[in-house]
Scaffold this motif. Structure first.
Motif, PDB file in Angstrom:
ATOM      1  N   GLU A  68       0.852  -1.192   0.000  1.00  0.00           N
ATOM      2  CA  GLU A  68       0.000   0.000   0.000  1.00  0.00           C
ATOM      3  C   GLU A  68       0.880   1.233   0.000  1.00  0.00           C
ATOM      4  OE1 GLU A  68      -2.295   0.524   3.544  1.00  0.00           O
ATOM      5  OE2 GLU A  68      -0.547   1.108   4.689  1.00  0.00           O
ATOM      6  N   LYS A  69       0.295   2.367  -0.410  1.00  0.00           N
ATOM      7  CA  LYS A  69       1.033   3.627  -0.455  1.00  0.00           C
ATOM      8  C   LYS A  69       0.310   4.722   0.325  1.00  0.00           C
ATOM      9  CE  LYS A  69       3.187   2.655  -4.938  1.00  0.00           C
ATOM     10  NZ  LYS A  69       3.426   3.127  -6.323  1.00  0.00           N
ATOM     11  N   ALA A  70      -0.512   4.309   1.275  1.00  0.00           N
ATOM     12  CA  ALA A  70      -1.292   5.275   2.055  1.00  0.00           C
ATOM     13  C   ALA A  70      -0.381   6.036   3.020  1.00  0.00           C
ATOM     14  CB  ALA A  70      -2.386   4.561   2.829  1.00  0.00           C
ATOM     15  N   HIS A  71      -0.555   7.363   3.091  1.00  0.00           N
ATOM     16  CA  HIS A  71       0.115   8.214   4.066  1.00  0.00           C
ATOM     17  C   HIS A  71      -0.963   8.714   5.022  1.00  0.00           C
ATOM     18  CE1 HIS A  71       3.810   9.179   1.337  1.00  0.00           C
ATOM     19  NE2 HIS A  71       3.797   7.960   1.814  1.00  0.00           N
ATOM     20  N   ARG A  72      -1.017   8.124   6.201  1.00  0.00           N
ATOM     21  CA  ARG A  72      -2.103   8.414   7.127  1.00  0.00           C
ATOM     22  C   ARG A  72      -1.787   9.621   8.007  1.00  0.00           C
ATOM     23  NH1 ARG A  72      -1.455   2.862   6.792  1.00  0.00           N
ATOM     24  NH2 ARG A  72      -3.320   1.711   6.148  1.00  0.00           N
ATOM     25  N   HIS A  73      -2.860  10.276   8.478  1.00  0.00           N
ATOM     26  CA  HIS A  73      -2.736  11.311   9.493  1.00  0.00           C
ATOM     27  C   HIS A  73      -2.928  10.666  10.862  1.00  0.00           C
ATOM     28  CE1 HIS A  73      -3.724  13.732   5.910  1.00  0.00           C
ATOM     29  NE2 HIS A  73      -3.040  14.698   6.505  1.00  0.00           N
ATOM     30  N   LEU A  74      -2.549  11.426  11.908  1.00  0.00           N
ATOM     31  CA  LEU A  74      -2.643  10.887  13.258  1.00  0.00           C
ATOM     32  C   LEU A  74      -4.076  10.502  13.603  1.00  0.00           C
ATOM     33  CD1 LEU A  74      -1.333  10.250  15.972  1.00  0.00           C
ATOM     34  CD2 LEU A  74      -1.705  12.630  16.640  1.00  0.00           C
ATOM     35  N   HIS A  75      -5.055  11.324  13.208  1.00  0.00           N
ATOM     36  CA  HIS A  75      -6.434  11.008  13.584  1.00  0.00           C
ATOM     37  C   HIS A  75      -6.940   9.755  12.882  1.00  0.00           C
ATOM     38  CE1 HIS A  75      -7.018  13.552   9.965  1.00  0.00           C
ATOM     39  NE2 HIS A  75      -8.109  12.829   9.769  1.00  0.00           N
ATOM     40  N   HIS A  76      -6.397   9.446  11.697  1.00  0.00           N
ATOM     41  CA  HIS A  76      -6.781   8.203  11.029  1.00  0.00           C
ATOM     42  C   HIS A  76      -6.310   6.998  11.845  1.00  0.00           C
ATOM     43  CE1 HIS A  76      -6.621  10.693   7.108  1.00  0.00           C
ATOM     44  NE2 HIS A  76      -7.886  10.565   7.491  1.00  0.00           N
ATOM     45  N   ILE A  77      -5.074   7.077  12.335  1.00  0.00           N
ATOM     46  CA  ILE A  77      -4.531   5.970  13.118  1.00  0.00           C
ATOM     47  C   ILE A  77      -5.268   5.839  14.444  1.00  0.00           C
ATOM     48  CG2 ILE A  77      -2.454   5.106  14.259  1.00  0.00           C
ATOM     49  CD1 ILE A  77      -0.821   6.441  12.042  1.00  0.00           C
ATOM     50  N   ASP A  78      -5.567   6.978  15.091  1.00  0.00           N
ATOM     51  CA  ASP A  78      -6.331   6.936  16.346  1.00  0.00           C
ATOM     52  C   ASP A  78      -7.686   6.274  16.142  1.00  0.00           C
ATOM     53  OD1 ASP A  78      -4.303   8.080  17.778  1.00  0.00           O
ATOM     54  OD2 ASP A  78      -5.191  10.084  17.851  1.00  0.00           O
ATOM     55  N   GLU A  79      -8.328   6.586  15.029  1.00  0.00           N
ATOM     56  CA  GLU A  79      -9.638   5.980  14.749  1.00  0.00           C
ATOM     57  C   GLU A  79      -9.518   4.476  14.554  1.00  0.00           C
ATOM     58  OE1 GLU A  79     -10.914   8.170  11.351  1.00  0.00           O
ATOM     59  OE2 GLU A  79     -11.341  10.012  12.498  1.00  0.00           O
ATOM     60  N   MET A  80      -8.468   4.036  13.861  1.00  0.00           N
ATOM     61  CA  MET A  80      -8.245   2.605  13.685  1.00  0.00           C
ATOM     62  C   MET A  80      -8.098   1.907  15.034  1.00  0.00           C
ATOM     63  SD  MET A  80      -5.453   2.678  10.578  1.00  0.00           S
ATOM     64  CE  MET A  80      -5.038   0.970  10.861  1.00  0.00           C
ATOM     65  N   ALA A  93      -4.676   3.145  24.752  1.00  0.00           N
ATOM     66  CA  ALA A  93      -4.156   4.435  25.228  1.00  0.00           C
ATOM     67  C   ALA A  93      -2.640   4.507  25.055  1.00  0.00           C
ATOM     68  CB  ALA A  93      -4.544   4.643  26.694  1.00  0.00           C
ATOM     69  N   LEU A  94      -1.945   3.407  25.345  1.00  0.00           N
ATOM     70  CA  LEU A  94      -0.493   3.393  25.188  1.00  0.00           C
ATOM     71  C   LEU A  94      -0.096   3.527  23.726  1.00  0.00           C
ATOM     72  CD1 LEU A  94       2.378   3.056  26.198  1.00  0.00           C
ATOM     73  CD2 LEU A  94       2.023   0.572  26.226  1.00  0.00           C
ATOM     74  N   ALA A  95      -0.769   2.796  22.844  1.00  0.00           N
ATOM     75  CA  ALA A  95      -0.453   2.884  21.414  1.00  0.00           C
ATOM     76  C   ALA A  95      -0.651   4.307  20.905  1.00  0.00           C
ATOM     77  CB  ALA A  95      -1.316   1.903  20.632  1.00  0.00           C
ATOM     78  N   LYS A  96      -1.741   4.942  21.285  1.00  0.00           N
ATOM     79  CA  LYS A  96      -2.004   6.311  20.830  1.00  0.00           C
ATOM     80  C   LYS A  96      -0.984   7.294  21.408  1.00  0.00           C
ATOM     81  CE  LYS A  96      -6.474   6.491  21.845  1.00  0.00           C
ATOM     82  NZ  LYS A  96      -7.869   7.010  21.859  1.00  0.00           N
ATOM     83  N   LYS A  97      -0.518   7.026  22.616  1.00  0.00           N
ATOM     84  CA  LYS A  97       0.500   7.900  23.211  1.00  0.00           C
ATOM     85  C   LYS A  97       1.814   7.806  22.442  1.00  0.00           C
ATOM     86  CE  LYS A  97       2.473   9.084  27.727  1.00  0.00           C
ATOM     87  NZ  LYS A  97       2.551   8.709  29.172  1.00  0.00           N
TER      88      LYS A  97
END
Length: 396
Positions: A68-80, A93-97
């Motif tokens: 894949e060639k997706a460049h994600r933003h922080l909020h995309h990862i938080d939502e995942m 919580a630790l992963a998001k930190k």
């Protein structure tokens, strides 16, 4: 049992090295795989292989997934992470930190807001799997404290999405501000942004291994072969020795920003103090003073990590009338502390434990938790604190 996890980073640290070491330590790979599958990433599969580096065995991690060639933003990862059904709230919580640590560094390096920063290498599926997998593993180990050796970064140059850069990569260098660096002349990238963010988020102190009784040791392999030493990360899980390491205070380096302001209302100073804390200040306080010409004024003092200096100075210049800010670099000693959740009669409540010089532990409930439970139960603050203290005492 109070368990300590110590990282020996002689050959640096990366996400896959950390995950491999934690699996070798005994965290089931199937448990991590189950959590990763709930991220809804297509066909993600975690594989482990026992390899040898300079004659020493270690676990190598592979993350299989479609290209894949997706460049994600922080909020995309938080939502995942938030929608992952098979990951505990504490692991989420630790992963998001950890991702926030990377995001703040990337935002500063590229001169953009946290909302707009793109995750390139760290936003790829394998890096997401590494960080979330590490969070799941750390949560499963139920440890009280993480410590680490000093961190080597390596030397030389590497090529990233933005071109050729010196080692450590810009994001890695930014993340490691405030973290003790080990002298190292190996021409290779030993510490990656992912590894730097993991260890900075987890470790409460850096130096030799603390006094403890080792229980298990795990080894995670890096992908490269290094000349003269094994490219592995060692983690040691041990039982803390009561009192033996308690006299060792944790130390770090912080910055004190100060400004004298004589034309702001109490409301303005309260607002800017709150904004400074939200921006990442460690502490903010005001001291009444008398300035030249007999003017009543206040000194606004801000304690922060060196990485936060620019953002906090900008906030002070923008939201107050100050035209100058004093800056003092300071060494700080502090008691080891950990966040801890206790089960009270009214449900879980989060507080903080600190280890005193005699080895004993002191627990206090966070004031926000006290207020929340007071609203939900109509009990007094004293009742809430007493119940939380009793719950903590029962865990000793």
């Amino acid at each position: 049992m109070n368990k300590t996890l110590h990282f020996d980073c002689l050959s640096g640290i990366s996400g896959d090295m950390t995950l491999g070491a934690l699996i070798d330590l005994g965290v089931p790979a199937d448990q991590i795989q189950q959590g990763l599958q709930s991220l809804k990433l297509p066909e993600l599969k975690l594989r482990t292989e026992e390899v040898k580096k300079c004659g020493f065995r270690a676990i190598q991690i592979y993350v299989d997934h479609p290209e894949e060639k997706a460049h994600r933003h922080l909020h995309h990862i938080d939502e995942m992470i938030d929608q992952a059904a098979d990951i505990n709230d504490s692991a989420k919580a630790l992963a998001k930190k950890i991702f926030l640590c990377v995001g703040e560094a990337e935002a500063k390096v590229h001169g953009c807001t946290l909302r707009k920063v793109h995750f390139h290498e760290v936003g790829a599926i394998d890096s997401i799997a590494d960080i979330v997998g590490v969070a799941i593993a750390i949560d499963a180990l139920d440890i009280s404290r993480v410590t680490s050796s000093h961190i080597p970064t390596g030397t030389g140059a590497i090529t990233i999405d933005h071109g050729r850069v010196a080692v450590p990569a810009p994001a890695t260098a930014e993340i490691l501000t405030g973290v003790p660096i080990m002298a190292c002349d190996i021409e290779s990238e030993l510490t990656t942004p992912t590894g730097a963010a993991i260890i900075k988020t987890l470790a409460s102190s850096f130096g030799p291994a603390p006094a403890m009784t080792p229980l298990r040791v795990g080894y995670g392999s890096g992908t490269r072969d290094l000349e003269g030493q094994a490219n592995i990360l060692r983690v040691t899980l041990g039982e803390s020795v009561k009192g033996a390491s308690s006299s060792k205070l944790e130390t770090d380096r912080v910055t004190l920003l100060e400004s004298n302001i004589d034309d702001a209302s109490p409301e303005q100073l309260a607002n800017v103090s709150e904004a400074l804390m939200q921006q990442g200040a460690l502490d903010v306080w005001q001291t009444p003073i008398v300035m030249k010409k007999g003017r009543l004024a206040s000194t606004v003092a801000v304690l922060c990590e060196p990485a936060k200096i620019d953002a906090l100075q900008t906030l002070l210049f923008t939201h107050t009338s100050t035209i100058g800010i004093r800056r003092t670099e300071m060494d700080r000693s502090k008691l080891p502390r950990e966040q801890q959740t206790v089960q009270t009669p009214d449900g879980p409540a989060t507080g903080k434990t600190v280890r005193l010089p005699d080895g004993s532990l002191r627990f206090s409930l966070e004031n926000d938790e006290v207020q929340r439970l007071c609203r939900e139960t109509n009990k007094t603050a004293d009742q809430i604190r007493q119940e939380a203290q009793s719950a903590f005492d029962a865990t000793k």
